[in-house]
Design an enzyme around this catalytic site. Structure first.
Site: not given
Ligand code: ADE
Length: 247
Positions: A88, A115, A153, A168
């Site tokens: 993330p 984590e 794709r 698209d």
């Molecule tokens: N792992 C946990 N959350 C994620 C996200 N939002 N994007 C990519 N990998 C992740």
């Protein structure tokens, strides 16, 4: 295009990669995917892949050794393969990033779990870090599936209509307008007359205006980056005037 995916849960990928367009892309040889279980690269007898964080705190952290060993074994010295950590904290995955990735013949994706992943993976092994959105998943596996899908794709020959990826939503920085098929009237709701007119130029203009209208209504932030013609700008200016009058 070849994907190497490093994961602790290879079975998660079975359904999505064995249906529809991704299945056909593999059968035609345009796509190949190798799933590698990180656990197989843990050298100890119990194949341990995680450990408690230094400094204390909750949760477990994925150990660096199995991930480094997996990447080094899978790439076997091949250079120039992007090593992408899914997390993330990465740069945001967008259609432009999908296009960029589709130009590589081979990509390696590392799915983090628990984590987090030992920082040395991020700093000394990964060459890129990607997030699929501002929310936290239980691991990178679903993110890897999203990337494989969006990139595949775009590969030549994968979609029946070669022009499709360019029409698209997001391809030209705009959302797509509405689509209709038969019947012409469904429960008293008619298809817009222009689509039945047979006037191709008028239909093309209407589609463009609908895309502009939808983007303006739903994602006005995209308009600042979009590739707009003077005619598009005139249409948007007219929308602004109409909007101001109705306020
Ligand atoms: N792992 C946990 N959350 C994620 C996200 N939002 N994007 C990519 N990998 C992740």
């Amino acid at each position: 295009m070849h994907f190497d995916i490093l994961t602790l849960f290879p079975a998660m990928f079975r359904g999505p990669f064995e249906e529809s367009i991704l299945k056909r892309a593999q059968e035609s040889g345009r796509l190949s995917i190798a799933l590698h279980n990180i656990r197989d690269y843990a050298a100890d007898k119990h194949h341990i892949t995680d450990d408690a964080p230094y400094g204390g705190g909750g949760g477990m952290v994925m150990k660096p050794e199995p991930i480094f060993a997996a990447v080094e074994s899978v790439l076997a010295g091949e250079e120039d393969v992007p090593v992408i950590l899914l997390s993330p904290q990465g740069r945001l995955f967008t259609q432009a990033v999908a296009v960029e990735l589709s130009h590589h013949p081979r990509l390696l994706l590392i799915c983090g779990r628990y984590e987090g992943v030992d920082e040395r993976v991020r700093r000394y092994l990964a060459t890129d870090e990607i997030s699929i959105g501002d929310y936290v998943l239980t691991g990178g596996e679903l993110a890897a599936m999203v990337i494989v899908d969006a990139v595949t794709r775009l590969l030549p020959g994968v979609l029946g209509d070669p022009g499709a990826p360019y029409q698209d939503s997001h391809a030209a920085g705009l959302l797509e307008g509405p689509h209709y098929t038969r019947p012409a009237v469904f429960r008293d709701h008619a298809v817009p007359d222009i689509l039945l007119s047979g006037n191709h130029a008028a239909v093309a203009r209407w589609r463009r205006e609908q895309a502009l209208l939808r983007t303006w209504e739903r994602r006005p932030d995209l308009l600042a980056q979009a590739d707009l013609t003077p005619q598009d700008r005139a249409f948007l200016a007219q929308l602004l005037v109409k909007n101001a009058r109705s306020d």
